[in-house]
Design a protein around this motif. Sequence first.
Motif, mmCIF file in Angstrom:
data_model
loop_
_atom_site.group_PDB
_atom_site.id
_atom_site.type_symbol
_atom_site.label_atom_id
_atom_site.label_comp_id
_atom_site.label_asym_id
_atom_site.label_seq_id
_atom_site.Cartn_x
_atom_site.Cartn_y
_atom_site.Cartn_z
ATOM 1 N N ARG A 23 0.830 -1.209 0.000
ATOM 2 C CA ARG A 23 0.000 0.000 0.000
ATOM 3 C C ARG A 23 0.859 1.251 0.000
ATOM 4 N N SER A 24 1.982 1.205 0.699
ATOM 5 C CA SER A 24 2.851 2.384 0.809
ATOM 6 C C SER A 24 3.429 2.824 -0.536
ATOM 7 N N ASN A 27 -0.168 6.071 -4.226
ATOM 8 C CA ASN A 27 -0.643 7.392 -3.818
ATOM 9 C C ASN A 27 -2.034 7.622 -4.390
ATOM 10 N N ASP A 77 -7.733 0.859 3.792
ATOM 11 C CA ASP A 77 -6.849 1.570 4.723
ATOM 12 C C ASP A 77 -7.472 1.612 6.116
ATOM 13 N N TYR A 82 -4.253 1.493 8.297
ATOM 14 C CA TYR A 82 -3.054 2.015 7.624
ATOM 15 C C TYR A 82 -2.948 3.514 7.825
ATOM 16 N N PRO A 84 -1.115 6.637 6.252
ATOM 17 C CA PRO A 84 -0.301 7.042 5.096
ATOM 18 C C PRO A 84 0.891 7.927 5.456
ATOM 19 N N GLN A 87 3.143 5.207 7.371
ATOM 20 C CA GLN A 87 3.104 3.913 6.682
ATOM 21 C C GLN A 87 3.004 2.749 7.663
ATOM 22 N N ASP A 90 1.296 -1.149 7.038
ATOM 23 C CA ASP A 90 1.347 -1.327 5.588
ATOM 24 C C ASP A 90 0.810 -2.721 5.242
#
Length: 181
Positions: A23-24, A27, A77, A82, A84, A87, A90
């Motif tokens: 996921r990290s 964007n 998320d 999660y 962002p 992170q 993740d």
Amino acid sequence: MADKKGVAPTNKIRQAEVREVMRSQMNPAPYNPRRISESARKLLKENLKRVGLLGGIIWNEDTGNIVSGHQRVNVMDEVNRYNPQTQEHDYPITVSVVHFDEKTEKEQLLFANNRNAQGEYDDDMLRSMLSGLDYAYAGFDDFDIQMLGLIDEDEQQALDNARTEQTWRESQITGEGYEAP
């Protein structure tokens, strides 16, 4: 799989590579104009938790931006907790990987959500298909069902009563206030 002549079949339509990425690495596109209401978000979250992610996240590896699937990623998320910024928590996501310049990325982001490119329902076939299904699991609400003529006033009243009772029960569990309709 070869045909009778020993030639492997080909697809004339290019297909994206499917890959698992963290996921990290992804964007949200900062220019994505799509928004989701709280009720639609709740419906999406319930469906993701019930059946899982059924595909459709498109990620542009060249820019790192999500091209399609922002709302689903946002819900994942939340479920995965999660963060962002840090992170933390993740997690991996299966995506279709594309390589687009910024102009093509924007065009495809809009195209993926364009109602003009999605077709429309055959109402008779839809009525037949929804018969016996839990229409809420298919993303429809009471208004949709009424518009399709699939529910009469007595059935609607019974549904309203059941939902009121369910809302009351949920308020007792969560401790949130309950206001009768």
